[in-house]
Enzyme design. Sequence first.
Site, mmCIF file in Angstrom:
data_model
loop_
_atom_site.group_PDB
_atom_site.id
_atom_site.type_symbol
_atom_site.label_atom_id
_atom_site.label_comp_id
_atom_site.label_asym_id
_atom_site.label_seq_id
_atom_site.Cartn_x
_atom_site.Cartn_y
_atom_site.Cartn_z
ATOM 1 N N CYS A 254 0.791 -1.236 0.000
ATOM 2 C CA CYS A 254 0.000 0.000 0.000
ATOM 3 C C CYS A 254 0.824 1.287 0.000
ATOM 4 O O CYS A 254 0.796 2.035 -0.966
ATOM 5 C CB CYS A 254 -0.925 0.003 1.208
ATOM 6 S SG CYS A 254 -2.130 -1.327 1.142
HETATM 7 N N1 LIG Z 1 -2.755 -6.062 1.929
HETATM 8 C C1 LIG Z 1 -3.186 -4.981 2.533
HETATM 9 O O1 LIG Z 1 -2.850 -4.732 3.683
HETATM 10 C C2 LIG Z 1 -4.136 -4.018 1.851
HETATM 11 C C3 LIG Z 1 -4.748 -3.045 2.631
HETATM 12 C C4 LIG Z 1 -5.634 -2.163 2.046
HETATM 13 C C5 LIG Z 1 -5.876 -2.246 0.674
HETATM 14 N N2 LIG Z 1 -5.241 -3.194 -0.087
HETATM 15 C C6 LIG Z 1 -5.573 -3.229 -1.511
HETATM 16 O O2 LIG Z 1 -6.413 -4.347 -1.761
HETATM 17 C C7 LIG Z 1 -6.137 -4.902 -3.050
HETATM 18 C C8 LIG Z 1 -5.780 -6.378 -2.891
HETATM 19 O O3 LIG Z 1 -4.601 -6.478 -2.106
HETATM 20 P P1 LIG Z 1 -4.128 -7.827 -1.440
HETATM 21 O O4 LIG Z 1 -3.066 -7.441 -0.466
HETATM 22 O O5 LIG Z 1 -5.290 -8.613 -0.963
HETATM 23 O O6 LIG Z 1 -3.473 -8.568 -2.693
HETATM 24 P P2 LIG Z 1 -3.111 -10.124 -2.809
HETATM 25 O O7 LIG Z 1 -2.089 -10.229 -3.888
HETATM 26 O O8 LIG Z 1 -2.822 -10.687 -1.458
HETATM 27 O O9 LIG Z 1 -4.467 -10.798 -3.277
HETATM 28 C C9 LIG Z 1 -5.025 -10.628 -4.521
HETATM 29 C C10 LIG Z 1 -5.576 -11.959 -4.983
HETATM 30 O O10 LIG Z 1 -6.252 -11.745 -6.219
HETATM 31 C C11 LIG Z 1 -5.976 -12.861 -7.046
HETATM 32 N N3 LIG Z 1 -6.229 -12.434 -8.428
HETATM 33 C C12 LIG Z 1 -5.414 -11.806 -9.301
HETATM 34 N N4 LIG Z 1 -6.053 -11.562 -10.445
HETATM 35 C C13 LIG Z 1 -7.304 -12.046 -10.309
HETATM 36 C C14 LIG Z 1 -8.439 -12.095 -11.141
HETATM 37 N N5 LIG Z 1 -8.407 -11.578 -12.372
HETATM 38 N N6 LIG Z 1 -9.542 -12.677 -10.664
HETATM 39 C C15 LIG Z 1 -9.577 -13.198 -9.411
HETATM 40 N N7 LIG Z 1 -8.540 -13.178 -8.581
HETATM 41 C C16 LIG Z 1 -7.423 -12.603 -9.015
HETATM 42 C C17 LIG Z 1 -4.565 -13.254 -6.741
HETATM 43 O O11 LIG Z 1 -4.282 -14.590 -7.090
HETATM 44 C C18 LIG Z 1 -4.505 -13.021 -5.228
HETATM 45 O O12 LIG Z 1 -4.852 -14.180 -4.509
HETATM 46 C C19 LIG Z 1 -5.028 -4.053 -3.623
HETATM 47 O O13 LIG Z 1 -5.596 -3.049 -4.419
HETATM 48 C C20 LIG Z 1 -4.379 -3.437 -2.411
HETATM 49 O O14 LIG Z 1 -3.754 -2.217 -2.716
HETATM 50 C C21 LIG Z 1 -4.392 -4.092 0.469
#
Ligand SMILES: NC(=O)c1ccc[n+]([C@@H]2O[C@H](COP(=O)([O-])OP(=O)(O)OC[C@H]3O[C@@H](n4cnc5c(N)ncnc54)[C@H](O)[C@@H]3O)[C@@H](O)[C@H]2O)c1
Length: 441
Positions: A276
């Site tokens: 992030c």
């Molecule tokens: N990790 C954090 O602490 C956090 C906090 C706030 C916001 N975010 C935001 O949330 C979003 C997700 O982050 P995250 O940390 O969960 O990422 P992540 O990489 O842990 O998870 C994303 C998941 O989506 C899957 N994926 C990819 N393409 C896909 C598709 N086309 N269809 C279905 N699944 C698909 C991946 O395999 C993965 O399991 C991002 O935009 C991030 O900036 C993350």
Amino acid sequence: MGGKARSLMDKVDSRDARIGIVGLGYVGLPLAVEFAEAGFSVLGFEVAPKKAEAVNRGESYVRDVPSAKLAPVVKSGHLTATLDFDRLSDADAICICVPTPLNKTGDPDVSYIMSVTESLSKTIRKGQLVILESTTYPGTTRELLLPALTESGGLKIGVDFFLAFSPERVDPSNPVWKIRNTPKVVGGITAACSEAARALYSTIIENVVVVSSTEAAELTKLLENTFRSVNIALANEMAVVCDKLGVDVWEVIEAAATKPFGFMKFTPGPGLGGHCIPVDPHYLSWKMKTLDYKTRLVELASEINAEMPRYVVEKAADMLNQHDKPVKGSHVVVIGVAYKRDTDDTRESPALDIIQLLIGKGARVSYHDPLVPSLRHEGPEMESVELTAERLAETDLVVIVADHSEIEYELIRDSGVPILDTRNVLRRLSETPAVAVATSR
Ligand SMILES: NC(=O)c1ccc[n+]([C@@H]2O[C@H](COP(=O)([O-])OP(=O)(O)OC[C@H]3O[C@@H](n4cnc5c(N)ncnc54)[C@H](O)[C@@H]3O)[C@@H](O)[C@H]2O)c1
């Protein structure tokens, strides 16, 4: 409120609504489990077969969701994972939690959102609510999702289907602030969209805050994370300033933090990490560049934060020098390679750069991190080493990068090895506070 919105909200109230969560990662999996525990039938959509299979076996790969929490909702049939995106039409409400990284040139990579949007454009049907949760630039929901979802089937937004943005605020490993007690912001394309999203999240979140547009909701997330980036950059710059002046930065910060108003404590560190804070400000800068505006403060903060790993390596070289040792050939043990304490997430971790820079200067680097058994960056895979008195006896320098709570700091402190403590964890071990506050009676 129209008929479709009313019937969707009735289904939400009775828990008959089926929920789709797209992307079962750090954000999506906890959300899916929360909805499942609230009694909804949840379908998780993944592209990674291993993750979908693990979920269906009730085995978690996300530290904040223990398998003991996941397994019961899988067993009871409330949560299932699938790779079949045609089943998107089964869901009444869909939350999109896919990654939004930067591409090689440092610009937003919204290809994951686009891929989900394409699947949705083929399956969207009357009565569905779609909510984007992935952090992104202002305008994404209205400019990318809305046209794709309306053009294909001729559905009318706010009447036939509903679209909103709601930023995820998950803070991995935070013991206090969880999904349920962290207020959630939602902004819909129309008032009915906002209302539908509010009704959905209210089933699992105590306080839902409705803003007037998807852009306001998108910007809220970017403000929150840019605020952190800018303030961390100030703390980092202050660390460099204090070092040059021979003043203890931690003492200065603790002293400033005794002011009960107008100051908020941020601490310096070895650099930013995670998905992030190092990434999100670039989404804002990029969007503003398209509008011919340079977000100078935001970009300067990112620059200062990005320089910190190099600064840490300079300090490491200075410390070795003070002990008549060159970096080349010295044994350096890096403690904690996750981007922050008590997580196993190494994405964008400053430890990766620090290790790489030290290796580049010829140091013999190993690392110890009880939460990260192996590490792959540039170069060969590394494995976490045991922290023993014998190993420390052969070590020339210890660099503390992530201050996990389960590390034996006393062992490091008592070994007599020079320590570069970028987190001030050793001060926390000692009884002596950074500032002594005397109160008059
Ligand atoms: N990790 C954090 O602490 C956090 C906090 C706030 C916001 N975010 C935001 O949330 C979003 C997700 O982050 P995250 O940390 O969960 O990422 P992540 O990489 O842990 O998870 C994303 C998941 O989506 C899957 N994926 C990819 N393409 C896909 C598709 N086309 N269809 C279905 N699944 C698909 C991946 O395999 C993965 O399991 C991002 O935009 C991030 O900036 C993350």
